[in-house]
Design an enzyme around this catalytic site. Sequence first.
Site, short mmCIF file in Angstrom:
data_model
loop_
_atom_site.label_atom_id
_atom_site.label_comp_id
_atom_site.label_asym_id
_atom_site.label_seq_id
_atom_site.Cartn_x
_atom_site.Cartn_y
_atom_site.Cartn_z
N ASP A 1 -17.11 7.41 -2.28
CA ASP A 1 -15.87 7.25 -1.52
C ASP A 1 -15.62 8.59 -0.82
O ASP A 1 -16.28 9.60 -1.14
CB ASP A 1 -14.72 6.90 -2.50
CG ASP A 1 -13.39 6.64 -1.81
OD1 ASP A 1 -13.37 6.45 -0.57
OD2 ASP A 1 -12.35 6.62 -2.51
N ARG B 1 0.87 -1.19 0.00
CA ARG B 1 0.00 0.00 0.00
C ARG B 1 0.90 1.23 0.00
O ARG B 1 1.70 1.42 0.92
CB ARG B 1 -0.93 0.02 1.22
CG ARG B 1 -1.68 1.33 1.36
CD ARG B 1 -2.79 1.29 2.38
NE ARG B 1 -3.98 0.66 1.83
CZ ARG B 1 -5.22 0.86 2.28
NH1 ARG B 1 -5.44 1.67 3.30
NH2 ARG B 1 -6.25 0.25 1.73
N HIS C 1 -7.17 0.76 -6.70
CA HIS C 1 -7.41 -0.08 -5.50
C HIS C 1 -8.10 -1.38 -5.96
O HIS C 1 -9.26 -1.62 -5.66
CB HIS C 1 -8.28 0.69 -4.51
CG HIS C 1 -8.33 0.10 -3.14
ND1 HIS C 1 -7.53 -0.96 -2.74
CD2 HIS C 1 -9.09 0.43 -2.05
CE1 HIS C 1 -7.81 -1.25 -1.48
NE2 HIS C 1 -8.74 -0.43 -1.04
N CYS D 1 -16.53 1.92 -0.15
CA CYS D 1 -15.39 1.09 0.23
C CYS D 1 -15.04 1.23 1.70
O CYS D 1 -14.39 0.35 2.26
CB CYS D 1 -14.18 1.43 -0.64
SG CYS D 1 -13.72 3.17 -0.58
N ARG E 1 -13.76 -8.45 1.75
CA ARG E 1 -12.33 -8.25 1.48
C ARG E 1 -11.57 -9.53 1.81
O ARG E 1 -10.66 -9.94 1.10
CB ARG E 1 -11.78 -7.09 2.33
CG ARG E 1 -12.37 -5.71 2.06
CD ARG E 1 -12.05 -5.21 0.68
NE ARG E 1 -10.60 -5.08 0.46
CZ ARG E 1 -9.85 -4.05 0.83
NH1 ARG E 1 -10.41 -3.02 1.43
NH2 ARG E 1 -8.56 -4.02 0.57
N GLN F 1 -10.18 -3.90 -3.74
CA GLN F 1 -11.51 -3.43 -3.36
C GLN F 1 -12.51 -3.68 -4.49
O GLN F 1 -13.65 -4.11 -4.25
CB GLN F 1 -11.44 -1.93 -3.04
CG GLN F 1 -12.76 -1.35 -2.59
CD GLN F 1 -13.14 -1.77 -1.19
OE1 GLN F 1 -12.38 -1.60 -0.26
NE2 GLN F 1 -14.34 -2.32 -1.03
#
Length: 315
Positions: free
Chosen positions: A230, A101, A128, A270, A298, A131
């Site tokens: 988001d 990340r 991402h 998310c 996830r 996700q």
Amino acid sequence: MKHFLKETDFKPSELGGVFALAREFKAKRGHPDSRALAGQTWALIFSKTSTRTRVSFEVGIHELGGNPLFLNKNDIQLGRGESVEDTAQVLSRFVHGLIVRTYDHTEVERLAARATVPVINALTDFLHPCQIYTDAFTMIERWAENEDLVGSLRGRKIAFLGDTACNMANSWILGANLFGMKIALSGPAEFAPGAEIKAQLEREGFPADSYQFTTDPYEAVKDADVVYTDVWVSMGKEDEKAVRIRQMSPYAVTAKLFAAAKRDALFMHCLPAHAGEEVEQAVLDNPRSIIFDQAENRLHAQKAIMAVLAQSARK
Ligand code: CP
Ligand code: NVA
């Protein structure tokens, strides 16, 4: 050997297998047969904070029989200037997979270019993908009526509101094209999808205009199967907080806006969410909000991704 840096790193022909494996892992959570990472160590190198990604990967690696090794960037020499290339080669001698990340997307590409173990993008400023695969799996759980799991996504419309230039928006543009979905994005013109995602679409062979952008949020949500948003201030954008909130406030997902989508539309986010900013609390609490299914999934989706990558590394 495979890496997972962007949505399209799995071919369309591989998607059904990934989602079916996620479904199996979810149905058989904790089943001792699922030991795809037995005896392995997978390292997580994180330059940004995380709740869901870190915990779901650490738990997932453990459940697959492996050992997670969490490395804050600043706890290793990478944070003091050791090169990404040397870090990739050194860690590849110790561990069986790298989950990264970071800010700059080229950092995960450079790591993957030198690593001799699979590399997974756990969020960059650009994309991402973990996700998006999780979100697609969460939609499949609701929509699939037969074993054609990816087919249940085809032709569905997702409306993405707010910061339409962020990593989640970019990833959903790519994901929608990959899954055969329609995507409409709505936000301030200053935050429209940028040149980087358009170039990526062209590189992948998708038309550069294979998404709709409008500054009218009601136009975007019309006939949408999913309304998605988001945060307005992504990690690393804190200096722009005031201007972002001011410009994006017309794009908040209110109960009224959500009601303008299809009658059975789902609300997705998310997370983390900022209730009262990009979404009203009433929408987060709506029975058609599936945000915590997304969070849970996830774990299952990423276990599937890791299991497939570990298998590819054995070949
Ligand atoms: N959705 C997501 O990636 O959450 P975290 O930042 O908590 O990992
Ligand atoms: N766009 C957000 C996503 C968080 C999961 C960020 O990058 O902070």
